[in-house]
Scaffold this motif. Sequence first.
Motif, PDB file in Angstrom:
ATOM      1  N   ARG A  97      83.713 -32.337  -2.194  1.00 10.08           N
ATOM      2  CA  ARG A  97      83.432 -33.767  -2.015  1.00 10.08           C
ATOM      3  C   ARG A  97      81.933 -34.044  -1.888  1.00 10.08           C
ATOM      4  N   VAL A  98      81.147 -32.973  -1.807  1.00  3.44           N
ATOM      5  CA  VAL A  98      79.703 -33.107  -1.631  1.00  3.44           C
ATOM      6  C   VAL A  98      79.016 -32.496  -2.852  1.00  3.44           C
ATOM      7  N   LYS A  99      78.208 -33.279  -3.542  1.00  5.72           N
ATOM      8  CA  LYS A  99      77.545 -32.787  -4.737  1.00  5.72           C
ATOM      9  C   LYS A  99      76.083 -32.481  -4.450  1.00  5.72           C
ATOM     10  N   MET A 100      75.620 -31.339  -4.930  1.00  3.46           N
ATOM     11  CA  MET A 100      74.198 -31.021  -4.853  1.00  3.46           C
ATOM     12  C   MET A 100      73.749 -30.623  -6.255  1.00  3.46           C
ATOM     13  N   LEU A 101      72.999 -31.521  -6.877  1.00  2.71           N
ATOM     14  CA  LEU A 101      72.609 -31.342  -8.275  1.00  2.71           C
ATOM     15  C   LEU A 101      71.127 -31.639  -8.461  1.00  2.71           C
ATOM     16  N   CYS A 102      70.566 -31.055  -9.486  1.00  2.96           N
ATOM     17  CA  CYS A 102      69.196 -31.391  -9.879  1.00  2.96           C
ATOM     18  C   CYS A 102      69.264 -32.532 -10.887  1.00  2.96           C
ATOM     19  N   VAL A 103      68.660 -33.655 -10.509  1.00  2.00           N
ATOM     20  CA  VAL A 103      68.747 -34.866 -11.330  1.00  2.00           C
ATOM     21  C   VAL A 103      67.343 -35.428 -11.551  1.00  2.00           C
ATOM     22  N   ARG A 104      66.906 -35.485 -12.798  1.00  2.00           N
ATOM     23  CA  ARG A 104      65.612 -36.064 -13.165  1.00  2.00           C
ATOM     24  C   ARG A 104      64.468 -35.576 -12.260  1.00  2.00           C
ATOM     25  N   GLY A 105      64.372 -34.256 -12.159  1.00  2.00           N
ATOM     26  CA  GLY A 105      63.263 -33.667 -11.421  1.00  2.00           C
ATOM     27  C   GLY A 105      63.434 -33.636  -9.922  1.00  2.00           C
ATOM     28  N   LYS A 106      64.569 -34.108  -9.405  1.00  2.00           N
ATOM     29  CA  LYS A 106      64.806 -34.110  -7.965  1.00  2.00           C
ATOM     30  C   LYS A 106      66.020 -33.254  -7.615  1.00  2.00           C
ATOM     31  N   LEU A 112      71.344 -34.388  -2.969  1.00  2.00           N
ATOM     32  CA  LEU A 112      72.588 -34.091  -2.266  1.00  2.00           C
ATOM     33  C   LEU A 112      73.297 -35.418  -2.016  1.00  2.00           C
ATOM     34  N   THR A 113      74.520 -35.541  -2.555  1.00  2.00           N
ATOM     35  CA  THR A 113      75.270 -36.791  -2.430  1.00  2.00           C
ATOM     36  C   THR A 113      76.422 -36.603  -1.452  1.00  2.00           C
ATOM     37  N   LEU A 114      76.424 -37.434  -0.383  1.00  2.00           N
ATOM     38  CA  LEU A 114      77.486 -37.400   0.620  1.00  2.00           C
ATOM     39  C   LEU A 114      78.386 -38.612   0.446  1.00  2.00           C
ATOM     40  N   PRO A 115      79.704 -38.459   0.528  1.00  2.00           N
ATOM     41  CA  PRO A 115      80.580 -39.634   0.508  1.00  2.00           C
ATOM     42  C   PRO A 115      80.385 -40.438   1.787  1.00  2.00           C
ATOM     43  N   PRO A 116      80.691 -41.734   1.788  1.00  2.00           N
ATOM     44  CA  PRO A 116      80.436 -42.586   2.960  1.00  2.00           C
ATOM     45  C   PRO A 116      81.029 -42.049   4.258  1.00  2.00           C
ATOM     46  N   LEU A 124      81.284 -39.128   5.211  1.00  2.00           N
ATOM     47  CA  LEU A 124      80.541 -37.952   5.683  1.00  2.00           C
ATOM     48  C   LEU A 124      79.054 -38.272   5.868  1.00  2.00           C
ATOM     49  N   ALA A 125      78.707 -39.552   5.872  1.00  2.00           N
ATOM     50  CA  ALA A 125      77.302 -39.948   5.955  1.00  2.00           C
ATOM     51  C   ALA A 125      76.634 -39.457   7.238  1.00  2.00           C
ATOM     52  N   ASP A 126      77.406 -39.340   8.306  1.00  2.00           N
ATOM     53  CA  ASP A 126      76.818 -38.909   9.576  1.00  2.00           C
ATOM     54  C   ASP A 126      76.347 -37.453   9.558  1.00  2.00           C
ATOM     55  N   LEU A 127      76.703 -36.708   8.506  1.00  2.00           N
ATOM     56  CA  LEU A 127      76.212 -35.332   8.397  1.00  2.00           C
ATOM     57  C   LEU A 127      74.723 -35.292   8.079  1.00  2.00           C
ATOM     58  N   ALA A 128      74.204 -36.355   7.511  1.00  2.00           N
ATOM     59  CA  ALA A 128      72.777 -36.408   7.187  1.00  2.00           C
ATOM     60  C   ALA A 128      71.965 -36.391   8.480  1.00  2.00           C
ATOM     61  N   GLY A 129      70.872 -35.672   8.464  1.00  2.00           N
ATOM     62  CA  GLY A 129      70.028 -35.591   9.645  1.00  2.00           C
ATOM     63  C   GLY A 129      68.905 -34.601   9.422  1.00  2.00           C
ATOM     64  N   ILE A 147      62.720 -24.104  -5.793  1.00  2.00           N
ATOM     65  CA  ILE A 147      62.988 -24.446  -7.195  1.00  2.00           C
ATOM     66  C   ILE A 147      62.041 -25.515  -7.726  1.00  2.00           C
ATOM     67  N   GLY A 148      61.100 -25.962  -6.898  1.00  2.00           N
ATOM     68  CA  GLY A 148      60.115 -26.940  -7.353  1.00  2.00           C
ATOM     69  C   GLY A 148      60.684 -28.327  -7.573  1.00  2.00           C
ATOM     70  N   ARG A 149      61.587 -28.760  -6.701  1.00  2.64           N
ATOM     71  CA  ARG A 149      62.199 -30.095  -6.816  1.00  2.64           C
ATOM     72  C   ARG A 149      62.076 -30.828  -5.478  1.00  2.64           C
ATOM     73  N   ALA A 150      61.799 -32.129  -5.545  1.00  4.45           N
ATOM     74  CA  ALA A 150      61.735 -32.940  -4.341  1.00  4.45           C
ATOM     75  C   ALA A 150      63.154 -33.248  -3.860  1.00  4.45           C
ATOM     76  N   PRO A 151      63.479 -33.001  -2.575  1.00  8.02           N
ATOM     77  CA  PRO A 151      64.839 -33.193  -2.091  1.00  8.02           C
ATOM     78  C   PRO A 151      65.146 -34.648  -1.743  1.00  8.02           C
ATOM     79  N   SER A 152      66.412 -34.998  -1.858  1.00  5.78           N
ATOM     80  CA  SER A 152      66.835 -36.355  -1.524  1.00  5.78           C
ATOM     81  C   SER A 152      68.308 -36.340  -1.146  1.00  5.78           C
ATOM     82  N   ILE A 153      68.660 -37.090  -0.069  1.00  4.59           N
ATOM     83  CA  ILE A 153      70.059 -37.239   0.325  1.00  4.59           C
ATOM     84  C   ILE A 153      70.491 -38.650  -0.007  1.00  4.59           C
ATOM     85  N   VAL A 154      71.614 -38.746  -0.716  1.00  4.37           N
ATOM     86  CA  VAL A 154      72.133 -40.043  -1.157  1.00  4.37           C
ATOM     87  C   VAL A 154      73.533 -40.231  -0.602  1.00  4.37           C
TER      88      VAL A 154
END
Length: 512
Positions: A466-475, A478-482, A484-489, A503-510
């Motif tokens: 249910r949690v995707k971690m992919l390299c997308v357009r240079g980034k 990590l995508t969390l479903p709503p 599971l949003a409280d897991l972000a921190g 891996i030379g990519r800027a991280p982002s949680i969505v």
Amino acid sequence: MATSRDYGEEDEMGKGQGRLPNTRPTAIVDIGSNSVRLVAYEGLTRAPTPIFNEKALCGLGKGVATTGALAEEGMARALDALRRFKKLCQLMQIDDVRPVATAAARDAANGALFLSAASEAIGCPIELISGLREAQLSALGVVSTVHKADGVVGDLGGGSLELIDVKDDDVGKGVSLKLGSLALMDSSGRSIKNAQRIAKLELAEAAPLDFLRGRTFYAVGGTWRSLAKLHMRQCNYPLEVMHGYVIPARDAVDFASLVERVDTEALVAVGAISAQRRPSLAYGAVVLEEIIRRGKPSKVVISIGGLREGLLYDQLDEEKRSRDPLLEAAREYNLLRSRSPGHGEDMIAWSDAFMASSHIDETIEEKRLRHAACLYGDIGWRTSPDYRSELALNLLANTPMVGVDHPGRAFLGMAVAYRHLGMDEDVNPQIRSLATPRLMDRARILGAVQRVAYIVSASMPGVLPRVKMLCVRGKLVLTLPPDLADLAGDRLNGRLKQLGRLIGRAPSIVIG
């Protein structure tokens, strides 16, 4: 660093935390010219685990080459060992016991008489294996334990030498020669020069060696394992695992020549070899040197897979034979030692998706190792957190495994160690030296991927799908479903940043 056990040599091995479900133990009793051995396995599987292993050096074949008969002393020792093995099998509640006999009983005039007494001692009929059948089973043992074997198998016992070609799952036509270490010692009159002459003459017409040039020679048998152990000690090699140990052909010739010409007791670390085995070392070295000179392989690889493993593999159906033994063993460990076995399987698919999106180059073999590391990822969870990385590294570098070479072992150990250790620390430099820089890089990346996976899922199955971690357009996204949003921190962000730096990519949680 903890040392390993060579499960071709140790007294007993087990996984330590229960047994596999739906398996029944099985045992093979190997009555050879030099030793009589009992190996009990957890079950008849693609990657069978020995749960008990004991040998008795009886010297049953000593003198057969010159007298034509088994010596009374050797027979008495063998019968004592077989009676003990019968009792051990009863204690382990093993009903499936398969005893086999090879060159000594095959060649001796009183072999049939001995086998009758031996059958009574072990409590069941003994199968007398022909030389050609022995060659075939030894080849199957290598096929079952070496990933994509390609070369010639040589199984050196006390009474005979079997040679046979292998290529992936295909086994050629073998030959059996009276060049066992004890047989050669007897027929040469304990003269190394005579032994060299006999070996050269016998191997001149050995057909499998005609196709060995530039390929691998797979060395099977206790004498050659002992030579490899001495070579390891001389080189200060960081592992003591025999299976998969590689000696370049030129080095093997030089070392064999050394063993032939010096007093055995003067060899470095000869104390690691049993006193009964030492007299045969020089004669095993003579045969190995002549095989290399005659066949011209590129390297010698030590294999613990031989006749016994071939007997087990021969009983499997085609579907089980087709399974990958490394991944089968990893799944067994995952089942027995992880918090949630399903999480290891989730981890494979999750890392597959990440690797595909990252466009990081990965070979088929590297993917196979990555899958195994995902299954091994949680095997140290019961240990103190401060010790988990060291445990994982030593366990995976040294544990009995088949279908993997030593650089692959180092990769598995490093990947799981980094998963506990983090990216700011480093692993044991001796183990690290076994891996290529490329494998080292892949191990660090996979360790960082697992660090994200475990912190976001708490090692529970069903979360990673249910949690995707992919390299997308240079980034790195990590995508969390709503829900599971409280897991972000901060903790999750920190681990994502570690991976992003590798891996030379800027991280982002969505959240989405």
